[in-house]
Design an enzyme around this catalytic site. Structure first.
Site, PDB file in Angstrom:
ATOM      1  N   ASP A 170     -15.045  34.407  29.364  1.00 53.27           N
ATOM      2  CA  ASP A 170     -13.676  34.784  29.755  1.00 53.27           C
ATOM      3  C   ASP A 170     -12.981  35.726  28.761  1.00 53.27           C
ATOM      4  OD1 ASP A 170     -13.394  33.822  32.223  1.00 53.27           O
ATOM      5  OD2 ASP A 170     -12.101  32.129  31.723  1.00 53.27           O
ATOM      6  N   HIS A 211     -25.853  49.254   6.679  1.00 48.32           N
ATOM      7  CA  HIS A 211     -24.940  48.848   7.752  1.00 48.32           C
ATOM      8  C   HIS A 211     -24.415  47.436   7.515  1.00 48.32           C
ATOM      9  CE1 HIS A 211     -26.893  52.098  10.498  1.00 48.32           C
ATOM     10  NE2 HIS A 211     -25.934  52.586   9.737  1.00 48.32           N
ATOM     11  N   ASP A 257     -17.097  52.129   4.096  1.00 42.92           N
ATOM     12  CA  ASP A 257     -17.364  53.127   5.138  1.00 42.92           C
ATOM     13  C   ASP A 257     -16.572  52.662   6.338  1.00 42.92           C
ATOM     14  OD1 ASP A 257     -18.345  54.837   7.076  1.00 42.92           O
ATOM     15  OD2 ASP A 257     -20.457  54.609   6.490  1.00 42.92           O
ATOM     16  N   ASP A 277     -14.779  59.522  10.087  1.00 43.15           N
ATOM     17  CA  ASP A 277     -15.875  58.749   9.484  1.00 43.15           C
ATOM     18  C   ASP A 277     -15.842  59.013   7.971  1.00 43.15           C
ATOM     19  OD1 ASP A 277     -18.208  57.424   8.926  1.00 43.15           O
ATOM     20  OD2 ASP A 277     -19.531  58.772  10.042  1.00 43.15           O
ATOM     21  N   HIS A 315     -31.446  57.732   4.011  1.00 39.72           N
ATOM     22  CA  HIS A 315     -30.837  58.186   5.277  1.00 39.72           C
ATOM     23  C   HIS A 315     -30.566  59.689   5.223  1.00 39.72           C
ATOM     24  CE1 HIS A 315     -26.761  58.370   3.487  1.00 39.72           C
ATOM     25  NE2 HIS A 315     -26.984  57.168   2.949  1.00 39.72           N
ATOM     26  N   HIS A 372     -24.289  63.815  10.402  1.00 40.68           N
ATOM     27  CA  HIS A 372     -24.494  63.770  11.857  1.00 40.68           C
ATOM     28  C   HIS A 372     -23.308  64.436  12.518  1.00 40.68           C
ATOM     29  CE1 HIS A 372     -21.557  60.459  11.746  1.00 40.68           C
ATOM     30  NE2 HIS A 372     -22.230  59.998  10.700  1.00 40.68           N
ATOM     31  N   HIS A 385     -21.286  58.937  16.058  1.00 41.90           N
ATOM     32  CA  HIS A 385     -22.544  59.684  16.057  1.00 41.90           C
ATOM     33  C   HIS A 385     -22.490  60.506  17.343  1.00 41.90           C
ATOM     34  CE1 HIS A 385     -24.781  56.696  13.200  1.00 41.90           C
ATOM     35  NE2 HIS A 385     -23.749  57.288  12.646  1.00 41.90           N
ATOM     36  N   GLU A 396     -22.627  62.991   3.838  1.00 39.22           N
ATOM     37  CA  GLU A 396     -22.571  61.630   3.309  1.00 39.22           C
ATOM     38  C   GLU A 396     -23.775  61.250   2.453  1.00 39.22           C
ATOM     39  OE1 GLU A 396     -23.107  58.574   6.450  1.00 39.22           O
ATOM     40  OE2 GLU A 396     -22.825  60.210   7.866  1.00 39.22           O
ATOM     41  N   TYR A 450     -28.846  54.308  -3.634  1.00 40.76           N
ATOM     42  CA  TYR A 450     -28.816  52.859  -3.490  1.00 40.76           C
ATOM     43  C   TYR A 450     -29.960  52.286  -4.335  1.00 40.76           C
ATOM     44  CZ  TYR A 450     -26.426  54.872   0.489  1.00 40.76           C
ATOM     45  OH  TYR A 450     -25.594  55.651   1.275  1.00 40.76           O
ATOM     46  N   ARG A 490     -21.977  55.765  -1.851  1.00 40.28           N
ATOM     47  CA  ARG A 490     -22.019  56.840  -0.844  1.00 40.28           C
ATOM     48  C   ARG A 490     -20.637  57.497  -0.840  1.00 40.28           C
ATOM     49  NH1 ARG A 490     -23.979  54.196   3.024  1.00 40.28           N
ATOM     50  NH2 ARG A 490     -22.219  53.571   4.313  1.00 40.28           N
ATOM     51  N   GLU A 493     -18.536  60.142   1.720  1.00 40.11           N
ATOM     52  CA  GLU A 493     -18.655  60.766   3.045  1.00 40.11           C
ATOM     53  C   GLU A 493     -17.358  61.449   3.457  1.00 40.11           C
ATOM     54  OE1 GLU A 493     -19.381  57.996   6.294  1.00 40.11           O
ATOM     55  OE2 GLU A 493     -20.137  59.636   7.546  1.00 40.11           O
TER      56      GLU A 493
HETATM   57  N1  GLY Z   1     -20.139  55.145   9.716  1.00 44.20           N
HETATM   58  C1  GLY Z   1     -21.366  55.478  10.296  1.00 44.20           C
HETATM   59  C2  GLY Z   1     -22.031  56.558   9.609  1.00 44.20           C
HETATM   60  O1  GLY Z   1     -21.620  56.948   8.527  1.00 44.20           O
HETATM   61  O2  GLY Z   1     -22.971  57.119  10.102  1.00 44.20           O
HETATM   62 MN    MN Z   2     -21.340  59.009   9.057  1.00 46.75          MN
HETATM   63 MN    MN Z   3     -19.656  56.496   7.792  1.00 44.85          MN
END
Ligand code: GLY
Ligand code: MN
Ligand code: MN
Length: 437
Positions: free
Chosen positions: A38, A243, A260, A271, A350, A354, A361, A384, A388, A406, A408
């Site tokens: 619900d 993540h 982030d 972002d 990574h 993007h 994304h 970004e 790490y 990081r 970004e």
């Molecule tokens: N916050 C998602 C990324 O940086 O790709």
């Molecule tokens: Mn990003």
């Molecule tokens: Mn991000």
């Protein structure tokens, strides 16, 4: 600032132009999704659907039909009918008259009539544009409609002869942002930058990660915005989990915190990542690693020039970070060999960015054939880089372990060079320490 109906119509015009004559496009919004019994997740319209319509209600499908000459097209909206009881429970609906008056539909139908009305529209069309593969339930309905259209006109032309992936056109339109879209993204970026600044001022040792997340979301909410993705607030080694969204540990004196988090404004995302000391002062090790990443990030941003490869910022950032890791003795060996073999992925696993737009994304192809595409006016990309050092990585001196950083920002490629939308939040060591003092 808000887009007007004229803006949405202009997008439909451009889509119709590219569809060619005697064609039909069918575009459905997102389904509503239940969180638990619900209780639904808050509805958010599908980005491409909203891009073409400005219509944010659930249970809606739009149809665009071009004529024989492609000089005009019919724009139909299937939507929920107005219903007093349902509106008392669940809120206002535009209804049939509303989508004609306020959303410029040429034709409007109750969503319940879709299966019935769509067959007539499919008959004798040359091409069907539809986003195949996004929703299995809707794909099945479209297949059934095509079959029925073919069956209804056994001796005639039946349903469309060709089915074409709609996203090929719409994604390319969305990839190139207009001045107004960039203005909306600037607003989203400004609010997110304010949230990060606020977080830097609010953080204290022993605060819980979720309490710091709440400070960010407070600023989003005060500006009528929601997060554009799940916020990551990771103290210490949690910053090494790319993540990390649990956000349920205490922030420790002497650790960094990686945030982030960002919001969307009028369906346009931002972002941002910043990493800063919980107690306001970087340690020598944190400073040394941070400075490398900042250097890499600034150089990567500078490489977002019209005509440069999409991958250029990545190559630039990797080279600077590998050299930095060699200088600090965290890596050993030959820089070319490390880059070639990608052994740096132990610390940087990574990509460097993007596409960013209505989706965090965002849509848009990254390659033309097998070649990376190049930056064009109005493309928006994140930059970004990060490093790490896993807490259990015995290949590095213990003093580096458990540091995750990081940085970004969101960048528009323009003929005047890179435009950084997220510059309102500080990122140099001196500026962060001054802000937090
Ligand atoms: N916050 C998602 C990324 O940086 O790709
Ligand atoms: Mn990003
Ligand atoms: Mn991000």
């Amino acid at each position: 600032m808000k887009l007007s109906q004229a803006d949405f119509q202009e997008r439909r015009d451009r889509l119709a132009e590219q569809m060619g004559p005697n064609s039909i496009a069918i575009i459905a919004t997102s389904p509503e999704v239940m969180r638990n019994r619900d209780a639904d997740y808050k509805f958010r319209a599908d980005s491409s659907f909203f891009y073409l319509t400005g219509f944010a209600e659930p249970e809606a499908v739009v149809v665009i039909e071009t004529d024989e000459t492609c000089e005009s097209y019919v724009y139909s909206v299937f939507c929920r009918e107005r219903n007093r009881d349902m509106e008392i429970w669940n809120g206002y609906r535009a209804g049939i008259d509303g989508v004609i008056d306020d959303y410029d539909a040429d034709e409007a139908y109750a969503i319940d009539l879709l299966d019935e009305e769509i067959i007539e529209k499919l008959l004798n069309k040359q091409k069907l544009y539809y986003r195949i593969g996004q929703r299995a339930d809707f794909d099945a309905r479209v297949s059934a409609w095509i079959k029925e259209a073919d069956e209804q006109q056994r001796r005639g032309n039946g349903g469309p002869a060709e089915i074409i992936q709609l996203d090929r056109i719409v994604d390319e339109m969305r990839l190139h942002k207009s001045t107004q879209e960039i203005e909306l993204m600037q607003i989203a970026s400004n609010i997110s930058a304010e949230a990060h600044t606020h977080a830097m001022q609010k953080v204290r040792p022993d605060m819980m990660e979720y309490a710091l997340e709440a400070e960010l979301v407070y600023i989003f909410g005060q500006n009528g915005c929601v997060p554009s993705y799940n916020s990551i607030v990771g103290g210490g080694a949690n910053g090494c989990i790319l993540h990390y969204v649990e956000n349920n540990k205490p922030l420790k004196d002497g650790d960094l915190v990686l945030i982030d988090a960002a919001c969307e404004y009028e369906f346009y995302a931002s972002d941002i990542t910043r990493t800063f000391p919980v107690n306001g002062k970087f340690s020598p090790e944190q400073k040394a690693l941070y400075q490398i990443i900042l250097h890499a990030q600034i150089a990567a941003i500078d490489s977002i020039q019209i005509g440069n490869s999409y991958k250029e910022p990545h190559h630039v950032a990797v080279r600077i970070m590998v050299q930095g890791l060699l200088d600090l003795g965290i890596m050993q060996g030959d820089i070319e060999q490390i880059i070639e073999s990608e052994s740096y992925r132990q610390f940087y696993m990574h990509g460097t960015g993007h596409w960013l737009g209505m989706d965090v994304h965002d849509v848009g192809s990254y390659k033309h054939g097998t070649e990376w595409r190049t930056y064009e006016q109005g493309m928006v990309v994140t930059v970004e880089p990060g490093l790490y050092i896993a807490p259990d990585d015995e290949t590095v001196d213990v003093k580096w372990r458990g540091i995750g950083i990081r940085i970004e920002d969101d960048v528009v490629a323009t003929v005047n060079g890179p435009l950084v939308l997220t510059k309102n939040v500080v990122k140099s060591i001196e500026d962060i320490e001054a802000l937090m003092a």
